[in-house]
Design an enzyme around this catalytic site. Structure first.
Site, PDB file in Angstrom:
ATOM      1  N   HIS A  92       0.760  -1.183   0.032  1.00 15.32           N
ATOM      2  CA  HIS A  92      -0.131  -0.124   0.017  1.00 15.32           C
ATOM      3  C   HIS A  92       0.832   1.285   0.017  1.00 15.32           C
ATOM      4  CE1 HIS A  92      -3.896  -2.041   0.776  1.00 15.32           C
ATOM      5  NE2 HIS A  92      -3.023  -2.786   1.810  1.00 15.32           N
ATOM      6  N   ARG A  99       7.026  -5.584   3.165  1.00 16.92           N
ATOM      7  CA  ARG A  99       5.934  -6.201   2.976  1.00 16.92           C
ATOM      8  C   ARG A  99       5.774  -6.046   1.343  1.00 16.92           C
ATOM      9  NH1 ARG A  99      -0.018  -5.731   4.510  1.00 16.92           N
ATOM     10  NH2 ARG A  99       0.141  -3.437   4.351  1.00 16.92           N
ATOM     11  N   ASP A 105      17.360  -8.924  -2.754  1.00 14.98           N
ATOM     12  CA  ASP A 105      18.467  -8.380  -3.347  1.00 14.98           C
ATOM     13  C   ASP A 105      18.797  -7.038  -2.661  1.00 14.98           C
ATOM     14  OD1 ASP A 105      18.865 -10.816  -4.757  1.00 14.98           O
ATOM     15  OD2 ASP A 105      18.106  -9.743  -6.701  1.00 14.98           O
ATOM     16  N   GLU A 165      -5.014 -13.141   5.868  1.00 11.26           N
ATOM     17  CA  GLU A 165      -6.198 -11.874   5.694  1.00 11.26           C
ATOM     18  C   GLU A 165      -7.550 -12.338   5.148  1.00 11.26           C
ATOM     19  OE1 GLU A 165      -3.699  -8.395   4.544  1.00 11.26           O
ATOM     20  OE2 GLU A 165      -2.909  -9.424   3.218  1.00 11.26           O
ATOM     21  N   ASP A 185      -7.989  -6.458   6.484  1.00 11.24           N
ATOM     22  CA  ASP A 185      -8.571  -7.294   5.327  1.00 11.24           C
ATOM     23  C   ASP A 185      -9.196  -8.432   5.824  1.00 11.24           C
ATOM     24  OD1 ASP A 185      -7.695  -5.883   2.762  1.00 11.24           O
ATOM     25  OD2 ASP A 185      -5.503  -6.489   3.239  1.00 11.24           O
TER      26      ASP A 185
END
Ligand code: 3PY
Ligand code: MG
Length: 258
Positions: free
Chosen positions: A46, A71, A85, A149, A175
């Site tokens: 988000h 996330r 990475d 979620e 969620d």
């Protein structure tokens, strides 16, 4: 480069307190790492944190014993590969609903033969300077946490936890509430029942249960720990700034402003 203590807490089901970065600011990351959080998750699902922003946040927290997590935007092999990475100590993968999806997340995070992570000279291995050592240790050291979620994920929790390489699960309370048709009602009994089912399954499987307490207070945090949740994200940078600003303004009485 990455402290292994958060991974150890995940594997040993020990309480480990982190927080959340909703902005792309390395300043916020630095201040929050300095204040003592053991881990910080940059939210690339988000908001406006892109992986480039995360890399700068990882640089900002590197002097502190604080593990940078991402996330990721979605359960994508390339998103997970790029986050690791750039120096993430672990990934939190949103909306994982089935064991197959959990297996995909794990495979994306592991070098062959355990998974499909590609090799490159990147920030995580000192741009190649620590390539061999990093590649040898990464599979064992980096964390994979999948988010529960949805109703479907709760129904499949035992099989998700059975996937080798899933170090823990993390509840997304908002969620989850949406999936039960009660959006935003994160304290509703249906959400609490789902959380209990997830935490009981984690205890049985010997894996960590985590959750994001977006608006933390003592009671919520103590309840989460009493309910068996150990991998806890408390608040987020944006909420901390808003709270501090509101508190500062509240010190001005109406009389002073006249
Ligand atoms: C949710 O509540 O759904 C979240 O993803 C919180 O991080
Ligand atoms: Mg969510």
């Amino acid at each position: 480069m990455v402290s292994t203590s958060v991974k150890a807490c995940l594997l040993e089901r020990k309480v480990c307190i982190g927080s959340w970065l909703q902005s792309a600011s390395p300043v916020m990351a630095e201040i929050m790492a300095r204040s003592g959080f053991s881990w910080l998750a940059a939210d690339c699902e988000h908001g406006d944190v892109a992986l480039e922003g995360f890399a700068n946040q990882a640089r900002a927290v590197s002097p502190f014993p604080c593990v940078p997590f991402v996330r990721v935007a979605e359960n994508s092999t390339i998103q997970i590969r790029r986050a690791l990475d750039l120096g993430a100590g672990g990934v939190i993968v949103p909306l994982v609903n089935t064991a197959e999806e959990a297996a995909k997340a794990v495979s994306s995070a592991k070098y062959p033969p355990a998974g499909v992570r590609g090799f490159a000279f990147q920030r995580a291995n000192g741009w190649g300077g620590d390539f061999d050592a990093y590649c040898l240790s990464a599979n064992g050291r980096l964390s994979v946490v999948v988010m529960i979620e949805s109703k479907e994920a709760v129904a499949n929790i035992d099989s998700i936890l059975a996937v080798k390489g899933v170090d823990g699960v993390f509840i997304g309370p908002y969620d989850l509430s949406g999936s039960y048709g009660i959006p935003g009602q994160t304290s509703h009994p249906m959400v609490s029942d789902a959380c209990r089912k997830v935490s009981d399954a984690c205890a049985k499987a010997g894996k960590s249960a985590g959750m994001h307490i977006v608006l933390p207070d003592n009671a919520k945090v103590e309840k989460a720990i009493a309910d068996g949740f150990t991998f806890l994200a408390l608040g987020m940078d944006t909420v901390f700034v808003a709270d501090g600003a509101a508190r500062a303004l509240a010190t001005i009485s109406r009389g002073t402003m006249r």
